[in-house]
Design a protein around this motif. Structure first.
Motif, PDB file in Angstrom:
ATOM      1  N   GLY A  28      -2.546 -13.584  -7.191  1.00  0.00           N
ATOM      2  CA  GLY A  28      -3.804 -13.891  -6.475  1.00  0.00           C
ATOM      3  C   GLY A  28      -3.866 -13.421  -5.149  1.00  0.00           C
ATOM      4  O   GLY A  28      -5.074 -12.978  -4.859  1.00  0.00           O
ATOM      5  N   GLY A  29      -2.811 -13.197  -4.382  1.00  0.00           N
ATOM      6  CA  GLY A  29      -3.058 -12.764  -3.220  1.00  0.00           C
ATOM      7  C   GLY A  29      -3.314 -11.259  -3.197  1.00  0.00           C
ATOM      8  O   GLY A  29      -4.177 -10.638  -2.468  1.00  0.00           O
ATOM      9  N   SER A  30      -2.990 -10.377  -4.059  1.00  0.00           N
ATOM     10  CA  SER A  30      -2.813  -9.103  -4.346  1.00  0.00           C
ATOM     11  C   SER A  30      -4.301  -8.779  -4.733  1.00  0.00           C
ATOM     12  O   SER A  30      -5.206  -8.053  -4.553  1.00  0.00           O
ATOM     13  N   ALA A  31      -4.973  -9.943  -5.708  1.00  0.00           N
ATOM     14  CA  ALA A  31      -6.281  -9.771  -6.102  1.00  0.00           C
ATOM     15  C   ALA A  31      -7.425  -9.918  -5.054  1.00  0.00           C
ATOM     16  O   ALA A  31      -8.173  -9.043  -4.881  1.00  0.00           O
ATOM     17  N   VAL A  32      -7.029 -11.017  -4.334  1.00  0.00           N
ATOM     18  CA  VAL A  32      -7.823 -11.167  -3.167  1.00  0.00           C
ATOM     19  C   VAL A  32      -8.116  -9.959  -2.261  1.00  0.00           C
ATOM     20  O   VAL A  32      -8.993  -9.622  -1.776  1.00  0.00           O
ATOM     21  N   ALA A  33      -6.763  -9.395  -1.914  1.00  0.00           N
ATOM     22  CA  ALA A  33      -6.820  -8.386  -1.113  1.00  0.00           C
ATOM     23  C   ALA A  33      -7.439  -7.063  -1.652  1.00  0.00           C
ATOM     24  O   ALA A  33      -8.257  -6.151  -0.995  1.00  0.00           O
ATOM     25  N   ALA A  34      -7.554  -6.949  -3.002  1.00  0.00           N
ATOM     26  CA  ALA A  34      -8.213  -5.712  -3.695  1.00  0.00           C
ATOM     27  C   ALA A  34      -9.765  -6.042  -3.744  1.00  0.00           C
ATOM     28  O   ALA A  34     -10.589  -4.964  -3.473  1.00  0.00           O
ATOM     29  N   VAL A  35     -10.033  -7.351  -3.666  1.00  0.00           N
ATOM     30  CA  VAL A  35     -11.587  -7.569  -3.806  1.00  0.00           C
ATOM     31  C   VAL A  35     -12.120  -7.255  -2.290  1.00  0.00           C
ATOM     32  O   VAL A  35     -13.182  -6.554  -2.263  1.00  0.00           O
ATOM     33  N   ILE A  36     -11.238  -7.860  -1.256  1.00  0.00           N
ATOM     34  CA  ILE A  36     -11.634  -7.343   0.248  1.00  0.00           C
ATOM     35  C   ILE A  36     -11.686  -5.748   0.309  1.00  0.00           C
ATOM     36  O   ILE A  36     -12.592  -5.478   1.181  1.00  0.00           O
ATOM     37  N   ALA A  37     -10.516  -5.375  -0.170  1.00  0.00           N
ATOM     38  CA  ALA A  37     -10.650  -3.748   0.185  1.00  0.00           C
ATOM     39  C   ALA A  37     -11.894  -3.161  -0.625  1.00  0.00           C
ATOM     40  O   ALA A  37     -12.513  -2.382  -0.044  1.00  0.00           O
ATOM     41  N   CYS A  38     -12.366  -3.518  -1.829  1.00  0.00           N
ATOM     42  CA  CYS A  38     -13.465  -3.010  -2.294  1.00  0.00           C
ATOM     43  C   CYS A  38     -14.631  -3.213  -1.530  1.00  0.00           C
ATOM     44  O   CYS A  38     -15.485  -2.428  -1.410  1.00  0.00           O
ATOM     45  N   ILE A  39     -14.796  -4.509  -0.954  1.00  0.00           N
ATOM     46  CA  ILE A  39     -16.030  -4.700  -0.098  1.00  0.00           C
ATOM     47  C   ILE A  39     -15.935  -3.729   0.829  1.00  0.00           C
ATOM     48  O   ILE A  39     -17.001  -3.180   1.457  1.00  0.00           O
ATOM     49  N   LEU A  40     -14.821  -3.772   1.539  1.00  0.00           N
ATOM     50  CA  LEU A  40     -14.967  -3.062   2.912  1.00  0.00           C
ATOM     51  C   LEU A  40     -14.919  -1.508   2.665  1.00  0.00           C
ATOM     52  O   LEU A  40     -15.308  -0.585   3.587  1.00  0.00           O
ATOM     53  N   LEU A  41     -14.254  -0.892   1.539  1.00  0.00           N
ATOM     54  CA  LEU A  41     -14.518   0.545   1.266  1.00  0.00           C
ATOM     55  C   LEU A  41     -16.026   0.882   0.731  1.00  0.00           C
ATOM     56  O   LEU A  41     -16.083   1.901   0.581  1.00  0.00           O
ATOM     57  N   GLY A  42     -16.826  -0.235   0.743  1.00  0.00           N
ATOM     58  CA  GLY A  42     -18.085   0.111   0.403  1.00  0.00           C
ATOM     59  C   GLY A  42     -18.385   0.382  -1.349  1.00  0.00           C
ATOM     60  O   GLY A  42     -19.337   0.652  -1.484  1.00  0.00           O
ATOM     61  N   ILE A  43     -17.784  -0.221  -2.058  1.00  0.00           N
ATOM     62  CA  ILE A  43     -17.731  -0.487  -3.389  1.00  0.00           C
ATOM     63  C   ILE A  43     -17.763  -2.007  -4.007  1.00  0.00           C
ATOM     64  O   ILE A  43     -16.970  -2.043  -4.586  1.00  0.00           O
ATOM     65  N   PRO A  44     -18.703  -2.635  -3.560  1.00  0.00           N
ATOM     66  CA  PRO A  44     -18.485  -3.933  -4.019  1.00  0.00           C
ATOM     67  C   PRO A  44     -18.897  -4.169  -5.487  1.00  0.00           C
ATOM     68  O   PRO A  44     -18.433  -5.182  -6.115  1.00  0.00           O
ATOM     69  N   TRP A  45     -19.458  -3.181  -6.176  1.00  0.00           N
ATOM     70  CA  TRP A  45     -19.460  -3.368  -7.515  1.00  0.00           C
ATOM     71  C   TRP A  45     -18.301  -3.330  -8.350  1.00  0.00           C
ATOM     72  O   TRP A  45     -17.995  -3.741  -9.300  1.00  0.00           O
ATOM     73  N   ALA A  46     -17.190  -2.966  -7.662  1.00  0.00           N
ATOM     74  CA  ALA A  46     -15.875  -2.927  -8.075  1.00  0.00           C
ATOM     75  C   ALA A  46     -14.912  -4.090  -7.891  1.00  0.00           C
ATOM     76  O   ALA A  46     -13.990  -4.285  -8.418  1.00  0.00           O
ATOM     77  N   ALA A  47     -15.678  -4.926  -7.065  1.00  0.00           N
ATOM     78  CA  ALA A  47     -14.726  -6.276  -6.810  1.00  0.00           C
ATOM     79  C   ALA A  47     -14.322  -7.085  -8.075  1.00  0.00           C
ATOM     80  O   ALA A  47     -13.199  -7.902  -8.020  1.00  0.00           O
ATOM     81  N   PRO A  48     -15.552  -7.404  -9.079  1.00  0.00           N
ATOM     82  CA  PRO A  48     -15.136  -8.137 -10.095  1.00  0.00           C
ATOM     83  C   PRO A  48     -13.773  -7.745 -10.937  1.00  0.00           C
ATOM     84  O   PRO A  48     -13.132  -8.174 -11.615  1.00  0.00           O
TER      85      PRO A  48
END
Length: 113
Positions: free
Chosen positions: A17-37
């Protein structure tokens, strides 16, 4: 809303879960929020798998509660069960991925082996 979880699943939920949350945040910060799901869906599936909701147990002296949530697929009498060295009854329960994967104690007893 609180989702009761099994204590056995907490380690997996925290680790993955920690890895998944980090990946979601990274997607948002990298400007690819469509990849967060993409990492969020496995995280939600993991939480759903390790849930442990309150179970309502029926009252009565002659009530036997199944040890697992799922579908009873067979009940059969066995002439000879090797471990018991005698006759037994076998109960098969199929658990789908959306069932609660917690085995409960359906009656009082002692595990000897």
């Amino acid at each position: 809303m609180r989702i009761p979880l099994t204590r056995y699943g907490l380690r997996e939920i925290l680790l993955f879960g920690g890895s998944a949350v980090a990946a979601v945040i990274a997607c948002i910060l990298l400007g690819i929020p469509w990849a967060a799901p993409i990492p969020a869906v496995p995280l939600l599936s993991l939480v759903a798998f390790f849930r442990d909701p309150e179970r309502r147990i029926p009252e009565g002296d002659r009530v036997l509660v199944a040890p697992a949530d799922g579908k009873v697929v067979s009940i059969e009498k066995m002439e000879h069960e090797e471990f018991l060295n005698g006759p037994a009854q076998r109960l098969d329960i199929f658990l789908a991925v959306y069932d609660v994967h917690v085995n409960r104690t359906p009656l009082a007893g002692q595990v000897r082996y």
